[in-house]
Design an enzyme around this catalytic site. Structure first.
Site, PDB file in Angstrom:
ATOM      1  N   THR C 161       0.828  -1.206   0.000  1.00  0.00           N
ATOM      2  CA  THR C 161       0.000   0.000   0.000  1.00  0.00           C
ATOM      3  C   THR C 161       0.863   1.257   0.000  1.00  0.00           C
ATOM      4  O   THR C 161       1.750   1.416   0.843  1.00  0.00           O
ATOM      5  CB  THR C 161      -0.925  -0.003   1.229  1.00  0.00           C
ATOM      6  OG1 THR C 161      -1.722  -1.183   1.179  1.00  0.00           O
ATOM      7  CG2 THR C 161      -1.844   1.218   1.244  1.00  0.00           C
ATOM      8  N   GLU C 244      -2.574  -3.147  18.939  1.00  0.00           N
ATOM      9  CA  GLU C 244      -3.193  -1.907  18.476  1.00  0.00           C
ATOM     10  C   GLU C 244      -4.172  -2.162  17.352  1.00  0.00           C
ATOM     11  O   GLU C 244      -4.054  -1.620  16.261  1.00  0.00           O
ATOM     12  CB  GLU C 244      -2.105  -0.949  17.963  1.00  0.00           C
ATOM     13  CG  GLU C 244      -1.394  -0.219  19.042  1.00  0.00           C
ATOM     14  CD  GLU C 244      -2.331   0.669  19.867  1.00  0.00           C
ATOM     15  OE1 GLU C 244      -3.415   1.026  19.386  1.00  0.00           O
ATOM     16  OE2 GLU C 244      -1.973   0.973  21.003  1.00  0.00           O
TER      17      GLU C 244
END
Lengths: 396, 377, 396, 377
Positions: C161, C244
């Protein structure tokens, strides 16, 4: 491509309709339409009415007493019976054991059993599932040991539908425990009055006595009741599985139930307007109706291509057919709303003329919803059907 | 932000669960279901001793002043244990009395286990619209006279007093003109026809023929019962969501046990990935429903009727969706065993199906949700 | 149990809102809200605005420059950013490589990289997936051979990405091909300007340049860029995976999009009435809104229990979070109806001020629907997440 | 009852498929998509030679008089091959001309490949309600004058003539007062703004400013265009259902190929049961959609408008549901490859998503279906 019935088909349909109008007893029809449970006698009566017309075994060859119908005619018959609301001609004799006897049975078996099946002189039940053998049917354990000219059967079957009424059972038994599990199975015909057989009811979640456990304790079965060869029973069971499964979609029956649903939804109101005019509810009914319309066309595609054995495509018909049946029963109780709660066993069982709440049409519907949960489980669970599609059709 | 129950809440939840495990087993429960009254005096006595009847009652009337969160803890256990005693009906009825603020004696009787209540609100045609009322309440001397028929009154025949909605003014579906009364079940002119419900409980058709009640039977103001009805219905919704959560917990857990134990093709069926993914979907439904049941219990007393309606309807929708998915999948994954009367699983399934049809189904609450001002952008 | 924010939480929320009102550049906000694609500079600008406030790494410990927030405060920050429409602070640096460096990196790595990540001086990308290693990540083949104090890297990564913007890549490479596949993997930090790296764009189905293939041909990576120990990279990757992941549910963002959807549905009409008043459509919006309400509560349950690593429950949040995102984008194009067809690349890419159809708000929505199909595939496909639930939570 | 195609139908279907495989490969198609016009003159020429342009035209105008079943055969292939030429727009337009019965020359031009058509019916606000028309047609001497703006006119800029709906009387959403015209695209006052669509095609905004047309441009009777619009829209629906069927066939087949080839964890991903069951679900959707596409094609000319509407809406609903399920699942099962521009799969997916939004989506047709008299019990 021409998706209309031919003139001959239409004439046949008129003939069937006329027969049903003249011969379906109104009391039976009322019970069926109102979801009241049927007695043994109810089933037998209707079977014998159809038999007198020569129509009790639509899929049979003419030589054995079948009417010689085309696949489309058989579909029309099933559809019209479904729509009219006849009791079902139970499949255990006509559609399940009979084709096996025709294909693999002895001359004596054919001569004795087939006419009796045609006329419902014997009530048959299916001895397949066992506590440890459901989806994995081939792991069945009921043992038959041959001693001279009898088999001694010990073991247990379960989920045996309407075994409490049965005269005969066709039964898969293990005759050789020492080979691969599919290879030691035989196909026996067992007289249910034989000593050593105990039938114990299993109540379903709607408190209906529809299935049973059947226990065998040293039950003596004459060896002439073996169908075909010893240890070849799995082949016959598979043959049966691929046979005559077009009715499995239940299109005619679902059409009747859908019409019932719509009538119900038109009679019940929400905010003072018929529920069938409520956009959310109407849309759900439309969705089912469209799915059923598609399924009927799919059924016709399948049967006009492959007259006698639809093959693995039957799995599609079974999955969607049972899903549609379940959706309709679910929508019926949505219509009833809080009035779905009452449970009137006496009325359901036909022991009481009217429902305790006064709502004869509505009273059985919640029990019906519960009862129909079975359809995605029995006859090869819908999960097993998806495995079949994946393997046999999609090549996965 | 705190999602934990207090130690006290955990204690009475545990006590209730222990009692169920010991004295209200599935076999006992089935015997009670098939008994002539469908409820057990001994069980009610035990629940009273456990403080359950006092829990929803205000402290002024000898109760423990429990809020919807306290009730979540106990309703979960009632759901898990498939308890068929008239606890929901009584707690729900008590909420009306609490709102009315003038039924101290009866509330005291409820707290002490001497009085059971039921709510006679629905009528044959009314579906989930509690303001759709044909039953009439006419002024009758100092008091009132009630005429009409109430249907599917949960535990109506087992109750000592009924909370009844009647129309003292207005047209059939008007929100104005609704009056609420409390009527002892031995009042002349009352006919109660008891029957079983699909989930093993009892309900009744209750007919009022010239039933005369004193002025003191009126709950709140004459013709102004709509808000009370609305709030109490929301209270009923949170109780049902809490109960459904317990039912789903138990049903999911028994399904997990079943697929881990049931062998086919030489392996536990829980090893099949297609079933694993469906169990994962059930788990997601369960946790999302748990969140909504907790949110509903926490917001019941938020004080803002619009927000309350919004959250209660959202919870009933989400719990209903989970109940349907988990219920149907649990039956399917249990295979043949899922459709017998013999395992608790099918009774949990039936209870879920009936909770869905009590106080509004998914569509009803979706519609109510979208009708709230808070839904607008 | 108390499901309300505390007074302190509410005060914090006001502080965040005030900060966003004062500091979120309107041009960025407009782009985000209108689904126009962001440039590299857009991302960096916002990251650095947050960094100046000390809020660019909400999950970091105070010692490394984190704000020292409670889990609830972090949730509020994410929610408020989502609702306001800030550009995302991309996770590759802050949430992915940084926790690994903190836990396993050398003192020099910490001192060098962490401040640069905090301030977005380096743009990081993630070198994980390969053509043959997607869901089965451990089968990756990109090879790193140590020669003196450098690793020579050869191979290929894919679905990388925004690699076209990247300064650095954290990369899983195979350093030992002769052991069990999970055991020969190392975690390298690679300078994207190194000779031998080629970045080839892969256009997504909405013709966006968002992902890339990255080829390595004898790329020399200093050995000091190895994180932790050689061949222990899989452990670090798994650590990262469990870390996270609360923001994964995207609740704040979905709330903004849902509000946008409602506004859109209020402005578009059907039969002359706002579509949001159409019972079928309103019900679908309500269903998503309720699912999101439930998910937000579930997120809060998870984070208040388990501050830093939500564990396998993160899979639930990922599945439902991405499904909700997809449902909303689907409903947006339902609102548009036939007006969803136009495809205006210039407007989408920010090269044109207005959409060719004149409908600026509507023009990007169909491309947005297409683009969001990726969310159920990336970050561990939703199928993999269901496997995790089945194994880690349900014990199957 | 017969579900087979005739030998002739199979032949032209095969011919079309061969041409696509050879001359309209995915790479060629992508080049055409990204070309300035978005269509290919050579392809149109080839389609003309294959008889495709003549197929829907009546034999009186040099066509082959193909019915909806014939069109099913070819539309399937267009779908499978992702052909972006203005065939749907032209065939759909030709149906209007055929119904009008007064446009022989233009139809002849269509048959011979000289004229392409487009239908300018929708407006910005009209959504799927084709009777919601603001564009005005005023009497203008012997002819008419058209003013208004039509949106999302499929292949509007590539057409030689447009079928246009306009209001010659009545209010904005009245079914009466609708008139249909055919307007050459070079008529003064016409402005056509061309743009790409998400599925690689072209559409246009078409503005009519004092566009004068002769009396002969009127299709049917003035103000009585509603029935023609309704029937032609249904014809468009069957074409789209047929095309969608071809798209789904191709997409399902490439998904099957992909899961059989793609290896993860040392096995083809198609060996995972969770994926197998989803593929089985896709298969069921596909076959049910096939049944409805066939039924729609067969019933298009049944002669009973109520029955026609019912079946066409049912087909669009069912095909739409299948398209959504198969499209989304195919992308998901393709993983990363499913969201790239590089495989036909994502283009099939996009085409399905856009077909769903053309001539009415699922909800629109569910609503239309339930509004039919035949839906009542």
């Amino acid at each position: 491509m021409d998706l209309s019935y031919t003139a001959a088909d239409l004439a046949f349909r008129d003939k069937v309709r006329a027969f049903l109008a003249a011969n379906l007893p109104p009391d039976l029809q009322k019970k069926v339409r109102n979801h009241v449970r049927l007695t043994r006698n109810d089933y037998v009566r209707w079977h014998q009415i159809a038999a007198r017309q020569g129509w009790s075994a639509p899929g049979w060859p003419v030589e054995h007493g079948g009417p010689g119908w085309t696949p489309t005619q058989r579909h029309i018959w099933e559809e019209e019976c479904g729509r009219a609301g006849t009791p079902q001609i139970l499949p255990f004799g006509v559609n399940m054991v009979a084709p096996v006897i025709m294909a693999f049975g002895s001359a004596a078996q054919k001569a004795h059993y087939l006419p009796r099946i045609l006329n419902c002189e014997d009530w048959w039940c299916q001895g397949y599932s066992e506590p440890g053998a459901g989806s994995d049917l081939a792991s069945l354990k009921t043992r038959a040991v041959r001693v001279n000219d009898v088999y001694i059967v010990n073991g247990q079957k379960t989920w045996t539908t309407l075994a409490q009424h049965a005269d005969m059972m066709f039964c898969l038994v293990r005759t050789d425990p020492d080979v691969r599990k599919q290879e030691g199975i035989s196909f026996l015909l067992i007289d249910m009055t034989s000593p050593g057989i105990t039938v114990r009811p299993i109540l379903t979640l709607d408190e209906e006595h529809e299935v049973n456990e059947v226990f065998f304790e040293n039950v003596r079965v004459p060896a002439i009741n073996l169908v075909g060869q010893e240890n070849k029973g799995w082949t016959y069971a598979k043959y049966l599985l691929g046979h005559e499964r077009t009715g499995i979609a239940g299109v005619g029956r679902s059409k009747r139930e859908l019409a019932f649903l719509k009538k119900l939804a038109n009679e019940h109101s929400k905010h003072g307007k018929p529920l069938l005019q409520d956009p959310l509810f109407a849309t759900k009914v439309a969705n089912v109706e469209i799915e059923l319309m598609a399924l009927e066309t799919t059924v016709l595609r399948v049967i006009t291509r492959n007259a006698h054995s639809p093959g693995p495509e039957a799995s599609l018909l079974k999955i969607r057919g049972t899903e549609i049946q379940q959706w309709i029963t679910e929508l019926m109780i949505e219509v009833l709303g809080p009035n779905a709660l009452p449970f009137d066993l006496a009325y359901l069982d036909g022991d009481s003329e009217h429902a305790v709440t006064g709502d004869d049409a509505g009273a059985p519907l919640a029990a019906n919803y519960l009862n129909m949960r079975k359809t995605s489980i029995y006859g090869g669970s819908n999960e097993i059907q998806k495995n079949i599609i994946a393997q046999m059709i999609l090549g996965l | 932000m705190d999602f934990n129950f207090t130690q006290e809440q955990q204690q009475y939840g545990d006590a209730l669960r222990r009692w169920i495990d010991k004295d209200y087993t599935f076999e006992t429960r089935q015997r009670i279901v098939h008994s002539s009254t469908g409820v057990s005096g001994a069980a009610w006595q035990a629940l009273t001793e456990l403080g359950m009847t006092a829990l929803p009652v205000p402290s002024g009337q000898g109760g423990f002043d429990g809020d919807a969160i306290d009730m979540l803890v106990v309703m979960q256990e009632f759901g898990r244990g498939l308890v068929v005693e008239p606890y929901f009906a009584t707690a729900w009825g008590a909420y009306f009395l609490k709102l009315a603020g003038n039924q101290y004696h009866l509330l005291q009787d409820v707290a002490e286990g001497r009085a059971k209540l039921a709510c006679a609100l629905g009528e044959k045609h009314s579906r989930y619209d509690l303001a759709d009322i044909k039953t009439l309440a006419a002024v009758n001397g100092e008091g009132y006279r009630i005429d009409g028929t109430k249907t599917v009154v949960l535990h109506g025949a087992q109750a000592d007093a009924l909370v009844v909605s009647a129309r003292s003014a207005g047209g059939q579906r008007d929100v104005n003109g609704i009056s609420l009364f409390v009527v002892p079940t031995d009042t002349p002119g009352l006919t109660i026809r008891d029957y079983r419900t699909l989930d093993g409980r009892r309900a009744a058709t209750v007919q009022f023929s010239h039933v005369a009640v004193p002025a003191s039977a009126l709950l709140g103001r004459l013709g102004a019962g709509c808000d009370m009805l609305d709030e109490a219905a929301d209270y009923g919704v949170t109780l049902l969501c809490s109960e459904a959560l317990g039912v789903m917990d138990a049903l999911f857990s028994s399904t997990l046990d079943y697929v881990k134990t049931r062998q086919q093709f030489g392996v536990p069926i829980g090893s099949f990935q297609a079933l694993q993914h469906r169990l994962a979907d059930m788990y997601i439904h369960l946790e999302q429903a748990r969140s909504m049941a907790m949110l509903a219990a926490a917001r019941m007393s938020c004080g803002d009727p619009g927000e309350r309606r919004r959250i209660m309807s959202a919870a009933k929708v989400r719990v209903g969706q989970a109940a349907r998915f988990i219920g149907q999948e649990a039956v399917q994954l249990h295979g043949g065993m899922g459709v017998t009367d013999e395992l608790p699983a099918s009774h949990h399934f039936k209870r879920l199906a009936m909770i869905e049809r009590t106080l509004g189904d998914i569509d009803h609450h979706l519609e109510r949700y979208t009708a709230q001002k808070l839904f607008q952008p």
